[in-house]
Design an enzyme around this catalytic site. Structure first.
Site, PDB file in Angstrom:
ATOM      1  N   HIS A  67      42.878  86.935  41.407  1.00  0.00           N
ATOM      2  CA  HIS A  67      41.429  87.137  41.502  1.00  0.00           C
ATOM      3  C   HIS A  67      40.868  86.599  42.815  1.00  0.00           C
ATOM      4  CE1 HIS A  67      40.117  82.990  40.246  1.00  0.00           C
ATOM      5  NE2 HIS A  67      41.115  83.034  39.406  1.00  0.00           N
ATOM      6  N   GLU A 213      36.497  86.666  37.969  1.00  0.00           N
ATOM      7  CA  GLU A 213      37.382  86.096  36.952  1.00  0.00           C
ATOM      8  C   GLU A 213      36.807  84.812  36.388  1.00  0.00           C
ATOM      9  OE1 GLU A 213      40.741  83.553  35.404  1.00  0.00           O
ATOM     10  OE2 GLU A 213      39.260  83.159  36.963  1.00  0.00           O
ATOM     11  N   HIS A 324      39.792  73.471  40.259  1.00  0.00           N
ATOM     12  CA  HIS A 324      38.357  73.390  39.945  1.00  0.00           C
ATOM     13  C   HIS A 324      37.735  72.132  40.545  1.00  0.00           C
ATOM     14  CE1 HIS A 324      37.695  76.713  36.794  1.00  0.00           C
ATOM     15  NE2 HIS A 324      38.798  76.972  37.486  1.00  0.00           N
TER      16      HIS A 324
END
Length: 359
Positions: A67, A213, A324
């Site tokens: 993605h 995504e 993240h």
């Protein structure tokens, strides 16, 4: 100092800004790198990139997707004092956000800023122990008023991404960057088509860069509808379980030990017969791999496997530290082995083999 081509590709992909819904910069870079190895390159209507390479035009369709988007933020409004309030795009944990540098993509270009934080000197002992709620955070771009921020080109709806230059670490196998989630999947799709350029393969291969995504696997759904694959692989980052504080049963994989084959995640149960086929190919070719599962997350395979009458699908992960957040680290050997594995798998996915996998 110039970088060798693969590292330059990593740098180009990871440093490009591409929050969900605003992936055009990354898409253009992926298009540049994958075009020389493709027979056709096109987009779906929300921006996912599809690069087609024909081995046997009557053979099965094999989709390999990473993605394009990265986690980021979207500006919701500007305060009277010129600070920017924002909405998160993708999953952010408050403890990795404060005092981090960011880039705001405005109508007049990129502006650097920082997610503001109070100094500990003025916090109570109790406040220091608590994470600041995302809703209370703001971005400081050095503007003194709403009007000045607007003259900088800032508008509601502008997106924001972390700042972290691509870095080859002292151990050159270790690579640090923002947006490894999931530019490494895009890089693998590019490299797979590159390795197949002068190879025969009994199928059509689609290297795909999906959009959005991080906010619901949206581009995977639309691009798979366009491609209508017979077999699909989602290539994404996985969780590295080799840092202090991570228990062995929380994350199984270690960096540098081969790509992860996900047996389960929250969006999909990996197709058993496809997984067994991939494992057999890996073992026949002495390609290292690891099993893993992610009970609290999903990949594009979660949408891809539901296309049409259903598509045997498997998620392949690259063990990555600090996903993240602003800066993540992965191991180059895992990239190389993921590419090697997918190339060998694709070379064996003829019509009869696909029929046997479907059952």
């Amino acid at each position: 100092m110039s970088l060798e081509p693969t590292l330059q590709m990593f740098k180009d992909l990871t440093e490009a800004p591409g929050a969900p819904g605003h992936e055009q910069n990354v898409r253009n870079i992926m298009r540049k790198w994958i075009l020389p190895f493709s027979h056709e390159v096109y987009q779906d209507n929300i921006g996912s990139l599809v690069a087609k390479k024909v081995g046997n035009q009557n053979g099965p369709k094999v989709m390999v997707a990473g993605h394009l988007d990265e986690i980021g933020f979207m500006i919701t409004h500007i305060t009277d004092d010129g600070f920017l309030r924002f909405q998160t795009l993708g999953g952010w944990w408050e403890q990795v956000m404060l005092a981090q540098r960011v880039s705001v993509l405005t109508s007049k270009g990129e502006i650097e800023g920082v997610i503001g934080s109070k100094p500990p000197h003025i916090l109570s002992a109790e406040a220091r122990k608590k994470a600041v709620d995302k809703k209370e955070m703001f971005i400081d771009i050095g503007a003194t008023s709403r009007e000045e921020a607007e003259t900088f080109g800032v508008r509601p709806g502008d997106t924001v991404v972390p700042i972290c230059p691509f870095t080859v670490m002292k151990n050159p196998k270790m690579l640090m960057a923002k947006a490894w989630d999931n530019r490494i999947g895009c890089a693998i799709a590019i490299e797979v088509l590159k390795r197949l350029k002068d190879e025969g393969h009994p199928n059509e291969v689609y290297g795909v860069g999906t959009v959005q995504e991080e906010v619901g696997l949206r581009g995977a759904q639309t691009s798979a509808h366009v491609v209508q694959p017979d077999i699909a692989f989602a290539v994404d980052v996985g969780i590295a379980g080799d840092t202090p504080g991570v228990k062995p049963d929380e994350a199984l994989a270690k960096m540098g030990k081969g790509p992860q084959l996900l047996i389960y995640d929250a969006s999909m149960i990996g197709h058993k017969d496809l997984r067994d086929f991939v494992v057999n190919v890996a073992e026949e070719n002495d390609i290292p791999f690891q099993y893993d599962y992610v009970p609290g997350g999903g990949t594009d395979a979660g949408k891809m496997h539901l296309t049409g009458n259903g598509v045997p699908s498997l998620a392949i992960g690259i063990a990555t530290r600090y996903i993240h957040s602003h800066a993540a680290i992965l191991h180059r050997d895992d990239f190389e082995n993921a590419v090697n594995l997918l190339v060998e798998v694709i070379k064996k996915l003829d019509e009869q083999t696909v029929k046997q996998i479907i059952g």
